[in-house]
Design a protein around this motif. Structure first.
Motif, PDB file in Angstrom:
ATOM      1  N   MET A   1       0.839  -1.206   0.000  1.00 27.67           N
ATOM      2  CA  MET A   1       0.000   0.000   0.000  1.00 27.67           C
ATOM      3  C   MET A   1       0.871   1.252   0.000  1.00 27.67           C
ATOM      4  O   MET A   1       0.635   2.199  -0.766  1.00 27.67           O
ATOM      5  CB  MET A   1      -0.914  -0.003   1.222  1.00 27.67           C
ATOM      6  N   LYS A   2       1.891   1.289   0.852  1.00 28.36           N
ATOM      7  CA  LYS A   2       2.784   2.445   0.922  1.00 28.36           C
ATOM      8  C   LYS A   2       3.472   2.703  -0.418  1.00 28.36           C
ATOM      9  O   LYS A   2       3.559   3.836  -0.891  1.00 28.36           O
ATOM     10  CB  LYS A   2       3.836   2.227   2.013  1.00 28.36           C
ATOM     11  N   LYS A   3       3.931   1.618  -1.028  1.00 25.38           N
ATOM     12  CA  LYS A   3       4.640   1.746  -2.308  1.00 25.38           C
ATOM     13  C   LYS A   3       3.689   2.199  -3.412  1.00 25.38           C
ATOM     14  O   LYS A   3       4.046   3.020  -4.268  1.00 25.38           O
ATOM     15  CB  LYS A   3       5.289   0.408  -2.660  1.00 25.38           C
ATOM     16  N   TYR A   4       2.468   1.681  -3.389  1.00 26.16           N
ATOM     17  CA  TYR A   4       1.459   2.033  -4.396  1.00 26.16           C
ATOM     18  C   TYR A   4       1.061   3.500  -4.271  1.00 26.16           C
ATOM     19  O   TYR A   4       0.918   4.206  -5.270  1.00 26.16           O
ATOM     20  CB  TYR A   4       0.244   1.131  -4.208  1.00 26.16           C
ATOM     21  N   VAL A   5       0.891   3.972  -3.039  1.00 20.27           N
ATOM     22  CA  VAL A   5       0.558   5.381  -2.797  1.00 20.27           C
ATOM     23  C   VAL A   5       1.641   6.293  -3.355  1.00 20.27           C
ATOM     24  O   VAL A   5       1.360   7.296  -4.018  1.00 20.27           O
ATOM     25  CB  VAL A   5       0.361   5.645  -1.282  1.00 20.27           C
ATOM     26  N   ASP A   6       2.902   5.921  -3.105  1.00 22.67           N
ATOM     27  CA  ASP A   6       4.025   6.722  -3.589  1.00 22.67           C
ATOM     28  C   ASP A   6       4.112   6.687  -5.112  1.00 22.67           C
ATOM     29  O   ASP A   6       4.303   7.721  -5.763  1.00 22.67           O
ATOM     30  CB  ASP A   6       5.328   6.206  -2.962  1.00 22.67           C
ATOM     31  N   LYS A   7       3.929   5.516  -5.671  1.00 21.28           N
ATOM     32  CA  LYS A   7       4.042   5.336  -7.128  1.00 21.28           C
ATOM     33  C   LYS A   7       2.964   6.119  -7.873  1.00 21.28           C
ATOM     34  O   LYS A   7       3.230   6.748  -8.902  1.00 21.28           O
ATOM     35  CB  LYS A   7       3.939   3.847  -7.469  1.00 21.28           C
TER      36      LYS A   7
END
Length: 506
Positions: free
Chosen positions: A289-295
């Motif tokens: 989730m964190k990586k997806y939000v950043d991406k």
């Protein structure tokens, strides 16, 4: 006839053993990510994992004669606990085959949950190995197999998680993040989500070294991986299920992969918000989730992450804590070369200014140059390159080691070891299943005329061992050495040309 999963999920029998878990706001993650973050706390189940939902639902739908004969399951731990609890509840004999690499915490928990109703057999180095052996025992003993993911009743049992989410949260949900091993959890959740809220995205999360579902969906056919990473043991599946793959092709909107450091950072994030400690597989969804939000630069969205398990060995926390700062971009690691002269050390320290030093290793080794291994506290991912440029500008040769596995796992514990005696030295990193005899197998497989000139092993409390080995191999025996590596069968990486090795150990 196609399975009506919505009907199966609504009518699933799970609450004899499972409980409705909390859908909890994660205040710190919400604040940091700029999105409403909700955690579905499956780590709060009686077996500290969602797996008992599917296991019990499957067994509850078996005919009495099948229950009387008994059941068998293969599992890396969490499914096994679900089957064990269900067996004790139903007074049904259960044989459970677990990989040799399964943490002792999970093995002991299975025995405790099932008591005299459960027989535990340890076999193989991965779930796939345990599964193949369980198939043999299934036929030999006339038992009924309770699959950990590739079964409609198991899938429906896991789907009750999504049913609870939409009962607990009445506002629109933009995305739900789900860990993927064999695919049972995301298949069940995806079936329910797409039936009741088609606009809600279902995002799968896998570790970079166990991404069989991602590869399969890309190839539009099931892909079997030769090896899988063992850190996230709960999702270490080489081949996804036929039914789960069929469902995922239809209900999964995207899959994102995360590495070990990012998983460790997610474990830390959940601890900060809840004071609970997830296992690596349990934290996958949060890391993704964190990586997806950043991406995708998401803002002001409502995101749900399934915290799917908390069967963590206490000894593993040392490794998690060590790597969480790198995964959260709170630490950068560098090799810096400065002149071995008066004043240069002070000048280097002045360059650091008010930055927090997390590690500093130095030993005099050369009359003209000093090599320093330094860890520095950071705030964001781009800080490491900014700091490196700052050092270069001051005429200090610098290598950014923040993403160098050799540096993070070994060199930071070994700085200062050089020897003029280490002629013809090759440097290799190895990984092997952390079980009795694995290290001895490595040592006894070597030819007696190859001298070990460097050796570093550190027990990280994980399910796999990591060693760094310097081996003196004469140039005329290079081919023989390559044959040795092939026959050994352990994942390995040649680090002989690694610049950090040449600075600190060569």
């Amino acid at each position: 006839m196609a399975t009506n999963y919505l009907k199966k999920i609504i009518s699933a029998r799970v609450y004899d053993v499972a409980r409705e878990t909390e859908l909890q706001v994660a205040p710190e993650l919400t604040k940091r990510l700029g999105n409403q973050v909700l955690l579905k706390r499956e780590d709060n189940q009686p077996v500290f994992s969602f797996k008992l939902r599917g296991a019990y639902n499957k067994m509850a739908h078996l005919p009495p004669e099948a229950l009387k004969r008994g059941v068998i399951a293969a599992s890396a731990g969490n499914h096994a606990q679900g089957v064990a609890l269900a067996a004790a509840k139903m007074k049904c004999k259960a044989v459970i085959v677990m990989p040799l690499t399964t943490p002792s915490l999970k093995i002991n928990a299975v025995k405790a949950r099932g008591g005299s109703w459960v027989e535990v057999i340890l076999h193989g180095e991965s779930y796939s190995d345990a599964f193949k052996y369980s198939e043999l025992l299934e036929k030999k003993r006339g038992l009924t197999f309770v699959h950990p993911f590739d079964d409609p009743d198991v899938i429906a049992g896991q789907g009750t998680i999504a049913l609870e989410i939409f009962q607990q949260y009445q506002e629109p949900i933009d995305a739900i993040f789900v860990a993927i091993g064999g695919g049972g959890l995301i298949a069940g959740i995806g079936e329910y989500v797409k039936a009741v809220s088609p606009k809600t995205k279902v995002i799968g999360v896998q570790s970079v070294d166990s991404d069989a579902m991602r590869r399969s969906l890309e190839a539009n056919k099931r892909i079997e991986m030769k090896d899988v990473g063992l850190f996230s043991d709960g999702t270490a599946v080489k081949l996804v299920g036929k039914e789960t793959f069929r469902i995922c092709k239809r209900v999964v909107d995207d899959i994102i992969t995360v590495d070990t450091d990012e998983i460790c950072a997610a474990i830390n994030d959940v601890f900060t918000d809840t004071r609970s400690i997830l296992e690596p597989a349990g934290a996958l969804a949060i890391a993704g989730m964190k990586k997806y939000v950043d991406k995708h630069r998401l803002k002001k969205k409502t995101l749900v992450a399934i915290a799917c398990g908390a069967n963590m060995n206490f000894s593993r926390l040392r490794f998690v804590a060590e790597r969480a700062d790198v995964g959260e971009f709170r630490e950068a690691v560098f090799a810096v070369t400065i002149p071995e002269e008066r004043g240069s050390f002070r000048r280097f320290c002045e360059l650091l200014g008010n930055r927090n030093i997390t590690e500093f290793n130095y030993r005099i080794a050369d009359q003209s140059e000093a090599h320093i291994f330094v860890g520095i506290g950071t705030q964001k991912a781009s800080d490491s390159s900014t700091i490196a440029k700052h050092f270069h500008k001051a005429k200090f040769a610098t290598i950014d080691l923040t993403h160098d596995e050799l540096a993070k796992s070994h060199l930071r514990h070994m700085v200062g070891g050089r020897s003029t005696l280490a002629q013809d030295e090759l440097l290799y990193r190895f990984e092997f299943p952390e079980r009795p005899g694995a290290l001895m197998k490595f040592l006894t497989s070597m030819a007696p005329n190859w001298n070990i000139s460097l050796f570093h092993y550190r027990n990280h409390g994980a399910d796999y061992g990591r060693i760094l080995v310097g081996i003196q191999v004469p140039k005329n025996e290079q081919k023989k050495f390559q044959n040795f590596l092939a026959s050994l069968g352990y994942p390995h990486w040649n680090e002989t040309d690694n610049p950090a090795y040449r600075l600190f150990l060569k």
